[in-house]
Each structure stands twice: as C-alpha cells, then as structure tokens.
Design a protein around this motif. Structure first.
Motif, PDB file in Angstrom:
ATOM      1  N   SER A  28      37.156  71.793  24.456  1.00 56.28           N
ATOM      2  CA  SER A  28      36.151  72.847  24.536  1.00 56.28           C
ATOM      3  C   SER A  28      35.709  73.015  25.986  1.00 56.28           C
ATOM      4  O   SER A  28      35.884  72.126  26.817  1.00 56.28           O
ATOM      5  CB  SER A  28      34.953  72.518  23.646  1.00 56.28           C
ATOM      6  N   GLU A  29      35.135  74.160  26.236  1.00 51.96           N
ATOM      7  CA  GLU A  29      34.658  74.487  27.571  1.00 51.96           C
ATOM      8  C   GLU A  29      33.208  74.933  27.444  1.00 51.96           C
ATOM      9  O   GLU A  29      32.879  75.736  26.576  1.00 51.96           O
ATOM     10  CB  GLU A  29      35.526  75.614  28.134  1.00 51.96           C
ATOM     11  N   SER A  30      32.345  74.410  28.285  1.00 54.43           N
ATOM     12  CA  SER A  30      30.926  74.760  28.233  1.00 54.43           C
ATOM     13  C   SER A  30      30.531  75.504  29.498  1.00 54.43           C
ATOM     14  O   SER A  30      30.808  75.048  30.604  1.00 54.43           O
ATOM     15  CB  SER A  30      30.074  73.506  28.089  1.00 54.43           C
ATOM     16  N   ASP A  61      33.450  79.451  18.601  1.00 53.54           N
ATOM     17  CA  ASP A  61      32.567  79.189  19.736  1.00 53.54           C
ATOM     18  C   ASP A  61      31.143  79.004  19.230  1.00 53.54           C
ATOM     19  O   ASP A  61      30.802  79.428  18.126  1.00 53.54           O
ATOM     20  CB  ASP A  61      32.586  80.360  20.728  1.00 53.54           C
ATOM     21  N   ASP A  64      24.420  77.805  22.279  1.00 52.79           N
ATOM     22  CA  ASP A  64      23.224  76.985  22.088  1.00 52.79           C
ATOM     23  C   ASP A  64      22.066  77.671  22.817  1.00 52.79           C
ATOM     24  O   ASP A  64      21.994  77.643  24.048  1.00 52.79           O
ATOM     25  CB  ASP A  64      23.463  75.580  22.642  1.00 52.79           C
ATOM     26  N   THR A  67      19.586  75.411  25.039  1.00 53.67           N
ATOM     27  CA  THR A  67      20.017  74.962  26.372  1.00 53.67           C
ATOM     28  C   THR A  67      20.579  76.095  27.216  1.00 53.67           C
ATOM     29  O   THR A  67      20.724  75.943  28.425  1.00 53.67           O
ATOM     30  CB  THR A  67      21.101  73.870  26.257  1.00 53.67           C
ATOM     31  N   ILE A  69      23.651  77.229  26.934  1.00 56.51           N
ATOM     32  CA  ILE A  69      25.057  76.927  27.207  1.00 56.51           C
ATOM     33  C   ILE A  69      25.948  77.476  26.096  1.00 56.51           C
ATOM     34  O   ILE A  69      25.674  77.285  24.913  1.00 56.51           O
ATOM     35  CB  ILE A  69      25.270  75.407  27.365  1.00 56.51           C
ATOM     36  N   TYR A  70      27.012  78.155  26.519  1.00 60.92           N
ATOM     37  CA  TYR A  70      28.002  78.712  25.593  1.00 60.92           C
ATOM     38  C   TYR A  70      29.187  77.759  25.534  1.00 60.92           C
ATOM     39  O   TYR A  70      29.797  77.452  26.554  1.00 60.92           O
ATOM     40  CB  TYR A  70      28.445  80.092  26.079  1.00 60.92           C
ATOM     41  N   HIS A  71      29.521  77.280  24.323  1.00 65.90           N
ATOM     42  CA  HIS A  71      30.607  76.320  24.129  1.00 65.90           C
ATOM     43  C   HIS A  71      31.801  77.042  23.517  1.00 65.90           C
ATOM     44  O   HIS A  71      31.703  77.541  22.398  1.00 65.90           O
ATOM     45  CB  HIS A  71      30.169  75.174  23.213  1.00 65.90           C
ATOM     46  N   ARG A  72      32.923  77.087  24.252  1.00 67.35           N
ATOM     47  CA  ARG A  72      34.135  77.755  23.771  1.00 67.35           C
ATOM     48  C   ARG A  72      35.063  76.769  23.066  1.00 67.35           C
ATOM     49  O   ARG A  72      35.232  75.650  23.511  1.00 67.35           O
ATOM     50  CB  ARG A  72      34.903  78.362  24.940  1.00 67.35           C
ATOM     51  N   ILE A  74      35.214  75.052  20.061  1.00 68.50           N
ATOM     52  CA  ILE A  74      34.656  73.767  19.627  1.00 68.50           C
ATOM     53  C   ILE A  74      35.415  73.165  18.451  1.00 68.50           C
ATOM     54  O   ILE A  74      35.371  71.961  18.245  1.00 68.50           O
ATOM     55  CB  ILE A  74      33.156  73.889  19.276  1.00 68.50           C
TER      56      ILE A  74
END
Length: 141
Positions: A28-30, A61, A64, A67, A69-72, A74
């Motif tokens: 994943s990428e944040s 994805d 959040d 925070t 932050i977008y998590h790609r 997951i």
C-alpha cells in the motif's frame, strides 16, 4: 547417445515448465492529502477502484479523515495470502454491521472483509452481480 539426449531434453523442459513465479504483493501507499479533521461519527471512507476488465486490477483504497492520509491498495497488503487480490471489475461497496462487502463483477463474487482492517473473511459466489444492498439483516445482490 541419442536416447540420452532426448531424456535430458525432456527432463530440462519438465523442470523449466514446473517453475512458477511467486505472487508479488503490491504494498500500500500512503499520501497525506488533507489536514486532519475530527468529524462526529466519521472515521473515513473506502474507495473501490474498478480497474480494467480482464486484468485483475480492482483495488481498495481508504481515506482516513482523522489523519488526512489517503491509503492506496490496502487489500493486497492486508491479505498477502490471497493469490489474485480482489479480481476484475469492482462495481459496488457497502458496510453492514462489522463487515465490508465489495462486489467484484467479472470475478463473479462478493468479497467479505472486516470493516476496520480490510482482512478477508470470505467470499460469496454470485454470477454477474453488480450492486449490493441489505434488507432485514440479509444481503441482496
């Protein structure tokens, strides 16, 4: 001598054919995209990316909001034991109770996950399902 060469050739081809590549887990990428927000009753949202038909490119994805932050992607990291990740053509996603349901149309399934961790609980095989809703505690595809 000729028989020995044929046997060695067959053995070599069998060994090469028997090899397979390990499945690669896409991490994943944040990415920070917004300032943190404290919204009453909201933690974030899931986004189901459709992907290209026939290429197993459907991804999940999570944004959040607390925070910013977008998590790609997951799903792949949360479920490394699943060999084909989500599948082909994600159509719909819904949360009901403590579970997250993702409709994957061309893979003919509904993927069932934990709503907090996106860990796979199981799958429901439904041919050509496109949308999901719930009625009286039951899943209606």
């Amino acid at each position: 001598m000729r028989v020995l060469n044929i046997i060695l050739l067959c053995l070599s081809l069998t060994l090469l054919w028997g090899c397979r590549e390990d499945q690669v887990v896409i991490l994943s990428e944040s990415v920070p995209v917004a300032p943190p927000e404290k919204l009453k009753g909201l933690v974030g949202f899931y986004l189901l990316n459709e992907g290209n038909m026939g290429s197993n490119k459907c991804t999940l994805d999570f944004m959040d909001l607390q925070t910013g932050i977008y998590h790609r992607n997951i799903y792949g990291e949360a479920n490394p034991e699943v060999p084909k990740e989500l599948g082909d053509v994600g159509n719909d996603i819904a949360i009901y109770g403590g579970r997250l349901y993702a409709v994957i149309n061309c893979s003919n399934k509904v993927e069932v996950m934990d709503k907090w961790t996106a860990r796979r609980i199981g799958q429901i095989d439904i041919p050509n399902c496109r949308y999901i809703k719930f009625d009286g505690g039951r899943l209606c595809g």
